[in-house]
Design an enzyme around this catalytic site. Structure first.
Site, PDB file in Angstrom:
ATOM      1  N   GLY A 110       0.947  -1.487  -0.016  1.00  9.94           N
ATOM      2  CA  GLY A 110      -0.159  -0.013   0.023  1.00  9.94           C
ATOM      3  C   GLY A 110       0.813   1.284  -0.028  1.00  9.94           C
ATOM      4  O   GLY A 110       2.096   1.114   0.085  1.00  9.94           O
TER       5      GLY A 110
ATOM      6  N   VAL B  17       0.838   4.326   2.060  1.00 12.15           N
ATOM      7  CA  VAL B  17       1.727   4.391   3.338  1.00 12.15           C
ATOM      8  C   VAL B  17       2.613   3.387   3.676  1.00 12.15           C
ATOM      9  O   VAL B  17       3.821   3.629   4.039  1.00 12.15           O
ATOM     10  CB  VAL B  17       0.679   4.918   4.507  1.00 12.15           C
ATOM     11  CG1 VAL B  17       1.420   4.939   5.726  1.00 12.15           C
ATOM     12  CG2 VAL B  17      -0.026   6.416   4.051  1.00 12.15           C
TER      13      VAL B  17
ATOM     14  N   ASN C 210      -2.138  -8.478  -0.210  1.00 10.08           N
ATOM     15  CA  ASN C 210      -2.612  -9.487  -1.196  1.00 10.08           C
ATOM     16  C   ASN C 210      -3.152  -8.572  -2.521  1.00 10.08           C
ATOM     17  O   ASN C 210      -3.958  -9.276  -3.136  1.00 10.08           O
ATOM     18  CB  ASN C 210      -4.472 -10.140  -0.690  1.00 10.08           C
ATOM     19  CG  ASN C 210      -5.236  -9.162  -0.425  1.00 10.08           C
ATOM     20  OD1 ASN C 210      -4.831  -7.914  -0.215  1.00 10.08           O
ATOM     21  ND2 ASN C 210      -6.554  -9.333  -0.119  1.00 10.08           N
TER      22      ASN C 210
ATOM     23  N   GLY D 148      -3.090  -2.372  -3.017  1.00 11.13           N
ATOM     24  CA  GLY D 148      -1.508  -2.120  -3.113  1.00 11.13           C
ATOM     25  C   GLY D 148      -0.908  -2.657  -4.474  1.00 11.13           C
ATOM     26  O   GLY D 148      -1.858  -3.073  -5.172  1.00 11.13           O
TER      27      GLY D 148
ATOM     28  N   TYR E 145     -15.792   1.595   6.982  1.00  5.12           N
ATOM     29  CA  TYR E 145     -14.528   1.909   7.416  1.00  5.12           C
ATOM     30  C   TYR E 145     -14.299   2.511   8.733  1.00  5.12           C
ATOM     31  O   TYR E 145     -13.504   2.273   9.470  1.00  5.12           O
ATOM     32  CB  TYR E 145     -14.077   2.940   6.314  1.00  5.12           C
ATOM     33  CG  TYR E 145     -12.437   3.317   6.640  1.00  5.12           C
ATOM     34  CD1 TYR E 145     -11.263   2.291   6.504  1.00  5.12           C
ATOM     35  CD2 TYR E 145     -12.061   4.468   6.785  1.00  5.12           C
ATOM     36  CE1 TYR E 145      -9.881   2.563   6.553  1.00  5.12           C
ATOM     37  CE2 TYR E 145     -10.885   4.917   6.932  1.00  5.12           C
ATOM     38  CZ  TYR E 145      -9.657   3.944   6.603  1.00  5.12           C
ATOM     39  OH  TYR E 145      -8.391   4.348   7.303  1.00  5.12           O
TER      40      TYR E 145
ATOM     41  N   LYS F   5     -12.547   0.655  11.850  1.00  4.23           N
ATOM     42  CA  LYS F   5     -11.361   1.344  12.440  1.00  4.23           C
ATOM     43  C   LYS F   5     -11.598   1.476  14.082  1.00  4.23           C
ATOM     44  O   LYS F   5     -10.555   1.348  14.965  1.00  4.23           O
ATOM     45  CB  LYS F   5     -10.979   2.546  11.824  1.00  4.23           C
ATOM     46  CG  LYS F   5      -9.915   2.135  10.566  1.00  4.23           C
ATOM     47  CD  LYS F   5      -8.685   1.419  10.739  1.00  4.23           C
ATOM     48  CE  LYS F   5      -7.670   1.186   9.686  1.00  4.23           C
ATOM     49  NZ  LYS F   5      -6.723   0.365  10.065  1.00  4.23           N
TER      50      LYS F   5
END
Ligand code: UDP
Length: 321
Positions: A17, A19, A39, A43, A154, A158
């Site tokens: 990814g 970051v 996976n 990314g 999301y 999180k």
């Protein structure tokens, strides 16, 4: 290359990814060994190719919520939970994958951390504050999240990831850290990532209209990726398990960000307005005094400088394709 982290091994979930790829490179450049897992749901193989140039990098192609590779022979010092799609365009496309990686994926990483007696870092997000009523956002604010809206896959995932991290810390004494990442940009974002900075830069480079959603009065605070990585390392090496905001508190309206980008890149683009997505947060700016008080972290890269570096990356990318 320094040897600051020589002899240390970092497991980085989500290494392909944007970051995490920069985080991996930061530690590889400082002498660490890095084991990457990804996976490729969001990314890129390009990032893994860049990391594979370092002899101390090992990669496993793996969906972490389906299980971790056999790491029984490995000494692991740090486990970094950075594997989650995070762009709003992913929220409608792969919501269940986002929920599963942040729940079962995070649990498996915490189990591994416990077994290895390592230190764990959860990359949480400013999204835990939702559409905030407190401005700037301070870590003690509990947030204003719509628990079943289009961003909830999301935001709530999180929030769960933070909760399970603190549960492992409280119940088993696992050594944990939590960061809340605010809007970040820089080289190696996907051109079609969907987020505002890559969209605007690529539109400006092509002299196409910049697509401002709504009136553009909503605000965001943009952090250049190198600053974010320094902030992540500062928290990881600190001794405080409670959440830290990491970002750059310089705040811009989206319409101003569009105008700044057009000017900075000498573009002929105009601005058009598109529909504002549902539940789009109206304002977002980190209060980073907890981080600057506990560590020597200070954002160093101005918006002007970061934009030029990011634009240079996208210019080269379009020349190659
Ligand atoms: N946005 C925009 N035009 C775009 C992409 C995004 O005006 O082409 C707006 C979006 O509505 C939001 C802000 O820019 O208010 C930041 O969006 P982004 O997708 O980068 O991330 P968010 O902060 O919403 O998670």
């Amino acid at each position: 290359m320094s040897q600051e982290f020589a002899g240390k091994t970092f497991l980085i979930a989500g290494a392909a990814g944007f970051v995490p790829g920069h985080v991996a490179q930061f530690y590889l450049e400082r002498g660490a060994r890095v084991i990457g897992l990804d996976n490729f749901i969001t990314g890129t193989r390009e990032t893994i190719e860049i990391l594979s140039a370092y002899p101390n990098f090992t990669f496993y192609e793996q969906n972490i919520y389906e299980g971790l590779p056999d790491l029984s022979d490995e000494k692991i010092d740090y486990v970094l939970s950075l594997a989650s799609p995070a762009s709003p365009i992913d929220f409608s496309r792969i919501p269940l994958e986002i929920m599963r990686v942040n729940s079962e994926g995070t649990r498996l990483l915490l189990e591994l951390t416990k077994d290895k007696k390592a230190r764990f870092l959860e990359a949480s997000t400013s999204e835990v504050y939702g559409d905030p009523e407190i401005h700037p956002q301070v870590e003690t604010y509990w947030g204003n999240v719509n628990c079943n809206g289009p961003r909830s896959c999301y935001d709530e995932a999180k929030r769960f990831a933070e909760a399970i991290t603190m549960s492992y810390h409280r119940r088993y004494g696992v050594d944990t850290r939590i960061i809340r990442i605010f809007n970040t940009y820089g080289p190696r974002m996907r051109p079609n990532d969907g987020r505002v900075i890559p969209n605007f830069i690529n539109q400006a480079l092509r002299n196409e209209p910049l697509t401002v959603y709504g009136e553009g009065t909503q605000t965001r605070s943009f952090c250049f990726v190198d600053d974010l990585v320094r902030g992540i390392n500062a928290v990881l090496m600190s001794d405080d398990p409670t959440p830290f905001n990491v970002g750059n508190p310089e705040e811009y309206t989206i319409i101003d960000a569009a105008k700044i980008i057009i000017k900075a890149l000498g573009s002929k683009s105009t601005i058009i307005h598109k529909e504002l997505p549902e539940d789009d947060p109206k304002q977002r700016r980190p209060n980073i005094s907890k981080l600057t008080g506990a560590t020597d972290y200070r954002p160093q890269v101005s918006f002007a400088e970061g934009l030029q570096k990011t634009a240079e990356y996208f210019r080269n990318l379009s020349l190659r394709s």
